[in-house]
Design a protein around this motif. Structure first.
Motif, PDB file in Angstrom:
ATOM      1  N   GLU A 120       5.566  46.172  45.701  1.00  9.55           N
ATOM      2  CA  GLU A 120       4.923  45.718  46.861  1.00  9.55           C
ATOM      3  C   GLU A 120       3.688  45.860  47.328  1.00  9.55           C
ATOM      4  OE1 GLU A 120       8.531  47.256  49.577  1.00  9.55           O
ATOM      5  OE2 GLU A 120       8.263  45.401  50.502  1.00  9.55           O
ATOM      6  N   LYS A 121       3.289  47.103  46.602  1.00  9.05           N
ATOM      7  CA  LYS A 121       1.648  47.619  47.071  1.00  9.05           C
ATOM      8  C   LYS A 121       0.826  46.458  46.453  1.00  9.05           C
ATOM      9  CE  LYS A 121       2.533  52.369  47.226  1.00  9.05           C
ATOM     10  NZ  LYS A 121       2.735  53.696  46.479  1.00  9.05           N
ATOM     11  N   GLN A 122       1.088  45.856  45.244  1.00  9.72           N
ATOM     12  CA  GLN A 122       0.307  44.847  44.363  1.00  9.72           C
ATOM     13  C   GLN A 122       0.704  43.396  44.506  1.00  9.72           C
ATOM     14  OE1 GLN A 122       0.890  46.888  40.508  1.00  9.72           O
ATOM     15  NE2 GLN A 122       2.222  45.210  39.855  1.00  9.72           N
ATOM     16  N   LYS A 123       1.769  43.303  45.650  1.00 12.51           N
ATOM     17  CA  LYS A 123       2.523  42.040  45.753  1.00 12.51           C
ATOM     18  C   LYS A 123       2.873  41.387  44.442  1.00 12.51           C
ATOM     19  CE  LYS A 123       0.097  41.357  50.242  1.00 12.51           C
ATOM     20  NZ  LYS A 123      -0.365  42.742  50.250  1.00 12.51           N
ATOM     21  N   SER A 124       3.205  41.834  43.423  1.00 11.78           N
ATOM     22  CA  SER A 124       3.878  41.266  42.323  1.00 11.78           C
ATOM     23  C   SER A 124       4.762  42.302  41.477  1.00 11.78           C
ATOM     24  CB  SER A 124       2.653  40.752  41.600  1.00 11.78           C
ATOM     25  OG  SER A 124       1.864  41.818  40.779  1.00 11.78           O
ATOM     26  N   GLY A 125       5.428  41.703  40.632  1.00 14.76           N
ATOM     27  CA  GLY A 125       6.357  42.694  39.859  1.00 14.76           C
ATOM     28  C   GLY A 125       7.656  41.745  39.648  1.00 14.76           C
ATOM     29  N   HIS A 126       8.275  42.521  38.420  1.00 14.19           N
ATOM     30  CA  HIS A 126       9.493  41.777  37.813  1.00 14.19           C
ATOM     31  C   HIS A 126      10.441  42.846  37.500  1.00 14.19           C
ATOM     32  CE1 HIS A 126      11.328  39.424  34.251  1.00 14.19           C
ATOM     33  NE2 HIS A 126      12.027  39.315  35.590  1.00 14.19           N
ATOM     34  N   ALA A 166      11.320  37.118  47.270  1.00 14.63           N
ATOM     35  CA  ALA A 166      10.814  35.686  46.464  1.00 14.63           C
ATOM     36  C   ALA A 166       9.552  35.520  47.248  1.00 14.63           C
ATOM     37  CB  ALA A 166      11.751  34.550  46.992  1.00 14.63           C
ATOM     38  N   ARG A 167       9.225  35.764  48.265  1.00 12.38           N
ATOM     39  CA  ARG A 167       8.002  35.371  48.887  1.00 12.38           C
ATOM     40  C   ARG A 167       6.906  36.274  48.899  1.00 12.38           C
ATOM     41  NH1 ARG A 167       8.266  30.498  51.759  1.00 12.38           N
ATOM     42  NH2 ARG A 167      10.266  29.522  51.743  1.00 12.38           N
ATOM     43  N   ARG A 168       7.263  37.683  48.192  1.00  8.83           N
ATOM     44  CA  ARG A 168       6.403  38.566  48.173  1.00  8.83           C
ATOM     45  C   ARG A 168       6.024  38.751  46.795  1.00  8.83           C
ATOM     46  NH1 ARG A 168       9.475  42.964  51.982  1.00  8.83           N
ATOM     47  NH2 ARG A 168      11.473  41.698  51.699  1.00  8.83           N
ATOM     48  N   GLY A 169       6.296  38.033  45.832  1.00  6.12           N
ATOM     49  CA  GLY A 169       5.743  38.035  44.601  1.00  6.12           C
ATOM     50  C   GLY A 169       6.357  38.963  43.582  1.00  6.12           C
ATOM     51  N   ILE A 170       7.737  39.249  44.050  1.00  6.88           N
ATOM     52  CA  ILE A 170       8.416  40.116  42.913  1.00  6.88           C
ATOM     53  C   ILE A 170       9.717  39.400  42.754  1.00  6.88           C
ATOM     54  CG2 ILE A 170       9.891  42.398  43.005  1.00  6.88           C
ATOM     55  CD1 ILE A 170       7.879  43.534  45.141  1.00  6.88           C
ATOM     56  N   ARG A 171       9.979  39.255  41.206  1.00  8.22           N
ATOM     57  CA  ARG A 171      10.924  38.732  40.634  1.00  8.22           C
ATOM     58  C   ARG A 171      12.010  39.504  40.350  1.00  8.22           C
ATOM     59  NH1 ARG A 171      10.053  36.039  36.202  1.00  8.22           N
ATOM     60  NH2 ARG A 171       8.340  37.274  35.509  1.00  8.22           N
ATOM     61  N   ALA A 172      13.334  38.928  40.232  1.00 11.92           N
ATOM     62  CA  ALA A 172      14.576  39.685  39.696  1.00 11.92           C
ATOM     63  C   ALA A 172      15.092  38.933  38.834  1.00 11.92           C
ATOM     64  CB  ALA A 172      15.249  40.217  40.814  1.00 11.92           C
ATOM     65  N   THR A 222      13.476  33.259  38.795  1.00 13.74           N
ATOM     66  CA  THR A 222      13.949  34.092  39.556  1.00 13.74           C
ATOM     67  C   THR A 222      15.318  34.103  40.019  1.00 13.74           C
ATOM     68  OG1 THR A 222      13.333  36.122  41.023  1.00 13.74           O
ATOM     69  CG2 THR A 222      13.061  33.599  41.669  1.00 13.74           C
ATOM     70  N   GLY A 223      16.155  35.454  39.976  1.00 14.95           N
ATOM     71  CA  GLY A 223      17.647  35.062  40.317  1.00 14.95           C
ATOM     72  C   GLY A 223      18.437  34.612  39.349  1.00 14.95           C
ATOM     73  N   GLU A 224      17.848  34.666  37.977  1.00 21.08           N
ATOM     74  CA  GLU A 224      18.560  34.120  36.706  1.00 21.08           C
ATOM     75  C   GLU A 224      19.257  35.120  36.082  1.00 21.08           C
ATOM     76  OE1 GLU A 224      19.281  31.241  35.910  1.00 21.08           O
ATOM     77  OE2 GLU A 224      19.694  31.196  33.764  1.00 21.08           O
TER      78      GLU A 224
END
Ligand SMILES: NC(=O)c1ccc[n+]([C@@H]2O[C@H](COP(=O)([O-])OP(=O)(O)OC[C@H]3O[C@@H](n4cnc5c(N)ncnc54)[C@H](OP(=O)(O)O)[C@@H]3O)[C@@H](O)[C@H]2O)c1
Length: 236
Positions: A120-126, A166-172, A222-224
């Motif tokens: 969240e700090k870098q607004k990206s991740g997986h 989804a809107r914060r750059g983090i995928r799962a 994402t969400g896959e």
């Protein structure tokens, strides 16, 4: 401490699919934090290791702290640690239940919370987690309620996380394997286990690792829950 190179945390990294995942991410130029109970220090300066039980919140904290201290960030978390105990439902013991829920559920929950907080700090991740195709396609003769209970939770939580962030750059995402030639399955069982798949054979660890690295490189996915199961989920 380099802050520009990508950083991946891999759980269950002492052997099997996790150890192969560590090698694959190093080839892609990532720094890696590898964790498992029996993980040993590495000669590779791009690999930090943290030994501990992944179900223990203190291990999760040490792993994420090590990623930040040694490499400055967390880009990807591979939730790979997992245990499988196939038993008829009524024969599962309280110890089986505690072991499976500790690794498969607590081992997902604590470290994912801490890794997402860093992302969240870098607004990206997986976040990519390993489930099992038995969740969607139970097999007669392979009693696996506790695998489905726990890994099914991970599949559902993957979709939930994907939407929440989804809107914060983090995928799962998740990879859902069939039966894979890893140390989990002795050689003498391979022929019988292979026959459970429509393609007639078990998968290789590289099949799962390739799916993990594909998902990591796919910004629109994402969400896959990606089945890598020799056709099992499609039917028999
Ligand atoms: N192989 C298959 O057919 C198959 C099929 C479907 C899904 N999967 C899933 O794929 C993942 C990897 O499986 P694999 O075949 O590579 O398994 P594996 O060879 O048995 O390796 C499991 C890893 O998890 C770690 N682990 C187990 N308990 C732990 C604990 N309490 N704390 C920390 N780490 C722990 C082990 O390390 P330590 O013992 O050193 O702690 C090891 O590194 C698992 O999630 C598994 O459920 C595998």
């Amino acid at each position: 401490m380099s802050n520009s190179q990508k950083v991946v945390i891999v759980t269950g990294a002492s052997q099997g699919i996790g150890a192969e995942t560590v090698k694959a991410f190093r080839k892609l130029g990532y720094n890696v934090v590898a964790t498992a109970r029996s993980i040993k220090p590495s000669d590779d300066s791009g690999i930090a290791t943290v030994a501990g039980d992944i179900g223990d919140p203190a291990t999760a904290r040490r792993v994420v702290e090590e990623a930040v201290k040694r490499f400055g960030r967390v880009d990807t978390l591979v939730n790979n640690a997992g245990v499988f105990i196939a038993k008829p439902f009524t024969q599962y013991t309280p110890e089986d239940y505690a072991t499976i829920t500790n690794v498969n559920l607590s081992g997902f929950f604590y470290i994912t919370q801490l890794a997402v907080a860093e992302m969240e700090k870098q607004k990206s991740g997986h976040i990519v987690s390993i489930t099992t195709t038995l969740v969607d396609h139970a097999v007669d003769g392979v009693p696996s309620v506790l695998a489905s209970l726990t890994k099914g939770g991970i599949a559902a939580a993957t979709r939930s996380l994907a939407i929440e962030y989804a809107r914060r750059g983090i995928r799962a995402n998740a990879v859902s394997p069939g039966i894979i030639k890893s140390p989990m399955h002795p050689e003498e069982t391979h022929a019988a286990l292979g026959a459970l798949h429509p393609v007639g054979q078990m998968g290789e660890m590289s099949d799962i690792v390739n799916a993990i690295t594909y998902l990591d490189s796919a910004p629109f996915v994402t969400g896959e829950v990606l089945h890598v199961d020799g056709g099992q989920v499609a039917g028999h």
